[in-house]
Write an enzyme that holds these catalytic residues in place. Structure first.
Site, PDB file in Angstrom:
ATOM      1  CB  THR A 112      -0.921   0.010   1.137  1.00  0.00           C
ATOM      2  OG1 THR A 112      -2.304  -1.022   1.582  1.00  0.00           O
ATOM      3  CG2 THR A 112      -1.742   1.110   1.369  1.00  0.00           C
ATOM      4  CB  SER A 114      -1.192   5.481   1.803  1.00  0.00           C
ATOM      5  OG  SER A 114      -2.746   4.465   1.917  1.00  0.00           O
ATOM      6  CB  CYS A 115       2.561   1.448   4.232  1.00  0.00           C
ATOM      7  SG  CYS A 115       3.370   0.864   3.194  1.00  0.00           S
ATOM      8  N   GLY A 116       3.261   3.993   5.175  1.00  0.00           N
ATOM      9  CA  GLY A 116       3.416   4.844   5.969  1.00  0.00           C
ATOM     10  C   GLY A 116       5.297   4.322   5.887  1.00  0.00           C
ATOM     11  CG  LEU A 117       7.194  -0.068   5.353  1.00  0.00           C
ATOM     12  CD1 LEU A 117       7.532  -0.327   7.024  1.00  0.00           C
ATOM     13  CD2 LEU A 117       7.616  -1.323   4.647  1.00  0.00           C
TER      14      LEU A 117
END
Length: 276
Positions: A112, A114-117
């Site tokens: 994803t 938008s996962c922020g990883l």
């Protein structure tokens, strides 16, 4: 299976005059994807090509690389409380001997955008999971900017459901000579790409060497990831790419084109494949 479009009542105002009329909308329903009976993911999609969508998603997850990896793809009966088949749950059964990947949140979170990883972890995850490492970088395909400029119009002409609803994304698969191999539409641009990739896997055509993938919106990291995982050497988008999509294209050796609108375009990676 659900319908691709649905009719709804709408109040339409034109030139200050209101009137009631039916309108055609694109259908949107959830699809749960299971692997060997275990829940893996849920995506909102336009019904249709659900088996290809599920299989294509698993290609992007690194779980599948060839048609022989799949024993069966079926809708799950009894998904609703009354036991009826909703056609919104698909199970992919791996062939005997095919290893079952670890289905965990940690493994799948990078899919994803938008996962922020962090960027490096996302790039490392694609590199580790790919069934076709180095396929994009080694692909000798070349094509002209003039040919690329014609592809968006060809894709638009093939969008049959968009003509009725105006609410669908599309993904088109082309040869380096501009031949349209496949086109899929969906409310989610990532679903449209998964359907393209899934259909290619089921036809025994992975990796997609020599192919050009064109998407109707922007080029996110997720779409670049799916292209790399399918061995696609050229990804083009009519809108902007994200920074991480450009990083992935540079690292994997994939050509990435954005803002493809008529004769104008930006080449963000792999410019050696495009002749002007």
């Amino acid at each position: 299976m659900g319908r691709v479009t649905e009719r709804r009542r709408v109040v339409r105002i034109r030139n200050g005059v209101a009137g009631v009329r039916p309108d055609t909308l694109v259908a949107e329903e959830p699809l749960e994807i299971r692997l060997n009976g275990r829940p893996l993911a849920i995506t909102m999609r336009t019904p249709g090509d659900d088996f290809a969508l599920a299989v294509g998603f698993l290609v992007s997850e690194g779980a599948l690389g060839a048609a022989a990896d799949v024993r069966a793809v079926t809708y799950c009966e009894g998904a609703a409380e009354d036991g009826t088949n909703t056609y919104n749950v698909v199970n992919v059964q791996l062939a005997p001997g095919v290893p079952v990947p670890d289905i965990t949140l940690e493994r799948n979170v990078y899919t994803t955008s938008s996962c922020g990883l962090c960027g490096k972890a996302s790039l490392d995850a694609v590199r580790t999971a790919s069934r076709f490492p180095g396929a994009a970088a080694a692909d000798p395909v070349r094509l002209s900017a003039q040919l690329l400029a014609r592809l968006p119009d060809r894709l638009r002409e093939a969008q049959k459901v968009f003509d009725r609803t105006g609410g669908l994304h599309a993904a088109g698969l082309f040869t380096a000579e501009g031949e349209l191999l496949d086109v899929r539409e969906d409310v989610g641009r990532h679903n449209a790409v998964d359907k393209i990739v899934g259909r290619a896997l089921r036809a025994g055509r992975l990796p997609l060497t020599g192919a050009v993938l064109l998407v109707s919106g922007r080029a996110s990291f997720e779409l670049a990831q799916k292209a790399v995982m399918a061995g696609i050497p050229v990804l083009a988008a009519v809108s902007a790419p994200s920074s991480l999509a450009v990083d992935l294209a540079l690292e994997s050796g994939m050509t990435l084109v954005g803002f493809l609108r008529g004769p104008d375009m930006n080449i963000y990676a792999g410019e050696e494949r495009i002749t002007v």
